[in-house]
Design an enzyme around this catalytic site. Structure first.
Site, PDB file in Angstrom:
ATOM      1  N   ASP A 258       0.046   0.313  -3.656  1.00 22.87           N
ATOM      2  CA  ASP A 258       0.077  -0.858  -2.759  1.00 22.87           C
ATOM      3  C   ASP A 258      -0.615  -0.561  -1.429  1.00 22.87           C
ATOM      4  O   ASP A 258      -0.745   0.569  -1.009  1.00 22.87           O
ATOM      5  CB  ASP A 258       1.509  -1.347  -2.485  1.00 22.87           C
ATOM      6  CG  ASP A 258       2.064  -2.212  -3.598  1.00 22.87           C
ATOM      7  OD1 ASP A 258       1.263  -2.759  -4.380  1.00 22.87           O
ATOM      8  OD2 ASP A 258       3.297  -2.351  -3.689  1.00 22.87           O
ATOM      9  N   ARG A 259      -1.021  -1.659  -0.772  1.00 26.79           N
ATOM     10  CA  ARG A 259      -1.725  -1.612   0.522  1.00 26.79           C
ATOM     11  C   ARG A 259      -3.143  -1.063   0.369  1.00 26.79           C
ATOM     12  O   ARG A 259      -4.097  -1.779   0.493  1.00 26.79           O
ATOM     13  CB  ARG A 259      -0.935  -0.800   1.558  1.00 26.79           C
ATOM     14  CG  ARG A 259       0.406  -1.395   1.929  1.00 26.79           C
ATOM     15  CD  ARG A 259       0.232  -2.516   2.922  1.00 26.79           C
ATOM     16  NE  ARG A 259       1.491  -3.023   3.426  1.00 26.79           N
ATOM     17  CZ  ARG A 259       1.599  -4.042   4.271  1.00 26.79           C
ATOM     18  NH1 ARG A 259       0.520  -4.643   4.693  1.00 26.79           N
ATOM     19  NH2 ARG A 259       2.761  -4.467   4.676  1.00 26.79           N
ATOM     20  N   HIS A 288       7.981   0.659  -2.983  1.00 27.05           N
ATOM     21  CA  HIS A 288       6.790  -0.031  -3.506  1.00 27.05           C
ATOM     22  C   HIS A 288       6.544   0.244  -4.984  1.00 27.05           C
ATOM     23  O   HIS A 288       5.596  -0.322  -5.544  1.00 27.05           O
ATOM     24  CB  HIS A 288       5.548   0.314  -2.682  1.00 27.05           C
ATOM     25  CG  HIS A 288       5.422  -0.537  -1.461  1.00 27.05           C
ATOM     26  ND1 HIS A 288       4.689  -1.708  -1.442  1.00 27.05           N
ATOM     27  CD2 HIS A 288       5.976  -0.423  -0.235  1.00 27.05           C
ATOM     28  CE1 HIS A 288       4.788  -2.260  -0.237  1.00 27.05           C
ATOM     29  NE2 HIS A 288       5.563  -1.496   0.509  1.00 27.05           N
ATOM     30  N   ARG A 384      13.923  -3.991   8.622  1.00 25.37           N
ATOM     31  CA  ARG A 384      13.100  -4.505   7.520  1.00 25.37           C
ATOM     32  C   ARG A 384      13.730  -5.703   6.831  1.00 25.37           C
ATOM     33  O   ARG A 384      13.085  -6.368   6.028  1.00 25.37           O
ATOM     34  CB  ARG A 384      12.921  -3.414   6.462  1.00 25.37           C
ATOM     35  CG  ARG A 384      12.204  -2.190   6.942  1.00 25.37           C
ATOM     36  CD  ARG A 384      12.222  -1.123   5.861  1.00 25.37           C
ATOM     37  NE  ARG A 384      11.750   0.163   6.357  1.00 25.37           N
ATOM     38  CZ  ARG A 384      10.485   0.553   6.343  1.00 25.37           C
ATOM     39  NH1 ARG A 384       9.561  -0.228   5.853  1.00 25.37           N
ATOM     40  NH2 ARG A 384      10.137   1.733   6.818  1.00 25.37           N
TER      41      ARG A 384
END
Length: 482
Positions: A258-259, A288, A384
């Site tokens: 991811d990212r 993730h 978060r």
């Protein structure tokens, strides 16, 4: 009255400084400055919305939602408050909540073309979600996608010039050739990709949820934090510290994908090393390594683009088999996120967790993957919006209860690639330098040598990579907010 006027004026000046810090990607500093402005003038919705945006940049979506909600309370007609909150909900995968906020933006600004576009995208995402829910098969009736794959029958075309696995054994020569191909932006043939992932599936299924790692006296273990699809930085770690092998083992502490837009290359490399030599590399699950994150932050789209739809399902299943934590020589506890909302959790409780599922939204497994340390004692809500924040007293009690010396965790970008907290009893390590090509942070890894296991922290800077932007394969809608 004069004092109030001077506070308002001073708050405006500080807000301008905060805006400058934000533009320079110094989001932590921007948050501190917006906080000062809010303390001087809490009735300006812009300050709350701006701080919300800075929190979102640090992936602190819970705090971003709180601040955006405050902006809305201060000024119910302030469209940017709804916009910021909608974007934060979206980043958490809460599409239905996001939709309500974007509908409100549209009501306030009916002629705003940008708001209209985002609302349409959000409506599409919610419709897709409803459709997926409608056709989903109950857990008890699901079959493994692996049952339908026989990689032996997949033909390798004569013109394919990439890395090949001869027979059933993944060798170092194969892994080196594959990494070289990846560096040159060549793909691995699906036959070999299937072979690696299916071998990993069998290997991981047999492992417990908590792994005991034994490092003999005089030997080393290297612990790395989040890599997040930054393949060229992963290669750099191996150049700085040697390739994984039985004599040079690594522990990668979650968030491999991811990212970053080279997540397929990262995960296949890590998996291939594990297939080559199981004791050369240990892999822990991060937050993730989950369907909901992969759907939003790029891995799912990248897998579809570089491999196939079948691989999307296969990776999702294999990620559920990743262990949740490691203990090095019965002294160092290594976990992606952090500790727990209750005291008295024993290593045996972690060992007993049934991890073969998507991460739940609460409980021990969720907290292992999502929690963060805080500088003050006790426990607090998560910035978060998932998991919790825990203080040094919580860390100390957990270590004492389990006769451990140290907690090592990852999960958070740190300017220097690492941070030592909680009276030296907790270290965060993060191995994705210049995260998302914009944070300017260093990466780090930790070398532990037995028997004393004193952490030796090595930092490194980002290396160049091909011109493919982070989040290139991410959810179309989310990219609008980057």
């Amino acid at each position: 009255m004069e004092n109030e006027s001077s506070n308002v004026s001073r708050a405006g000046e500080i807000k301008n400084l905060a805006n400058e810090a934000f533009k320079a990607h110094k989001y932590g500093l921007a948050i501190d400055l917006y906080t000062q402005a809010i303390e001087l003038n809490s009735q300006n919705a812009v300050y709350w919305a701006n701080r919300s945006f800075a929190h979102a940049k640090l992936e602190e979506y819970g705090s971003a939602i709180q601040d955006a909600t405050k902006a809305i309370e201060v000024d119910p007609k302030y469209s940017k408050g709804y916009y910021r909150r909608g974007a934060a909900y979206l980043a958490m995968g809460k599409f239905k909540e996001a939709l309500k906020d974007f509908q409100q933006v549209k009501r306030i600004c009916p002629n705003d073309a940008d708001a209209t576009k985002k609302l349409k995208e959000c409506e599409k995402a919610v419709m897709k979600l409803k459709f997926e829910e409608a056709i989903s098969v109950p857990e008890s009736e699901r079959h493994s996608v692996a049952d339908s794959i026989d990689y032996h029958t997949i033909n390798v075309e004569p013109k394919y010039s990439g890395a090949r696995i001869e027979g059933d054994v993944v060798t170092l020569d194969f892994v080196k050739k594959m990494m070289e191909d990846f560096k040159n932006q060549k793909c691995l043939h699906k036959r070999y990709a299937f072979q690696i992932v299916l071998q990993m599936r069998e290997m991981l299924r047999a492992l417990p949820s908590l792994i005991d790692v034994n490092v003999p006296d005089g030997s080393l273990l290297t612990v790395c934090g989040d890599v997040h699809g930054q393949f060229y930085d992963l290669i750099n770690i191996f150049e700085l510290n040697g390739l994984p092998s039985e004599g040079n083992p690594y522990l990668f502490n979650g968030d491999f994908v991811d990212r970053g837009s080279f997540s397929v290359e990262v995960i296949l490399t890590l998996f291939a090393f594990k297939c080559m030599c199981p004791s050369a590399i240990y892999l822990a699950r991060g937050n993730h390594e989950s369907k909901s994150m992969n759907k939003i932050y790029g891995f799912e789209g990248e897998v579809r683009s570089k491999l196939s739809e079948t691989f999307v399902e296969l990776f999702a299943e294999v990620f559920c088999y990743l262990p949740l934590a490691h203990v090095i020589n019965q002294k160092v506890f290594v976990v992606h996120g952090g500790l727990f909302s209750v005291d008295g959790v024993k290593l045996s409780d972690i060992r007993a967790l049934d991890r073969f599922c998507e991460p739940p939204e609460e409980g021990l497994m969720c907290e292992l993957l999502w929690s963060d340390p805080q500088p003050y004692q006790g426990r607090g809500p998560s910035k978060r919006g998932v998991g919790l924040s825990f203080g040094g007293d919580v860390t100390k009690r957990f270590l004492e209860d389990n006769n451990l010396d140290l907690v090592v965790r990852s999960h958070e970008v740190k300017d220097e690639g690492y941070e030592i907290e909680h009276d030296g009893k907790l270290i965060t390590v993060f191995s994705a330098p210049n995260y998302c090509d914009q944070m300017g942070n260093k990466g780090a890894f930790i070398r532990f040598e037995a028997p004393d296991l004193k952490p030796n922290i090595i930092t490194f800077s980002a290396v160049p990579h091909p011109d493919v932007k982070p989040m290139a394969y991410a959810n179309n809608f989310l990219r609008m907010f980057q």
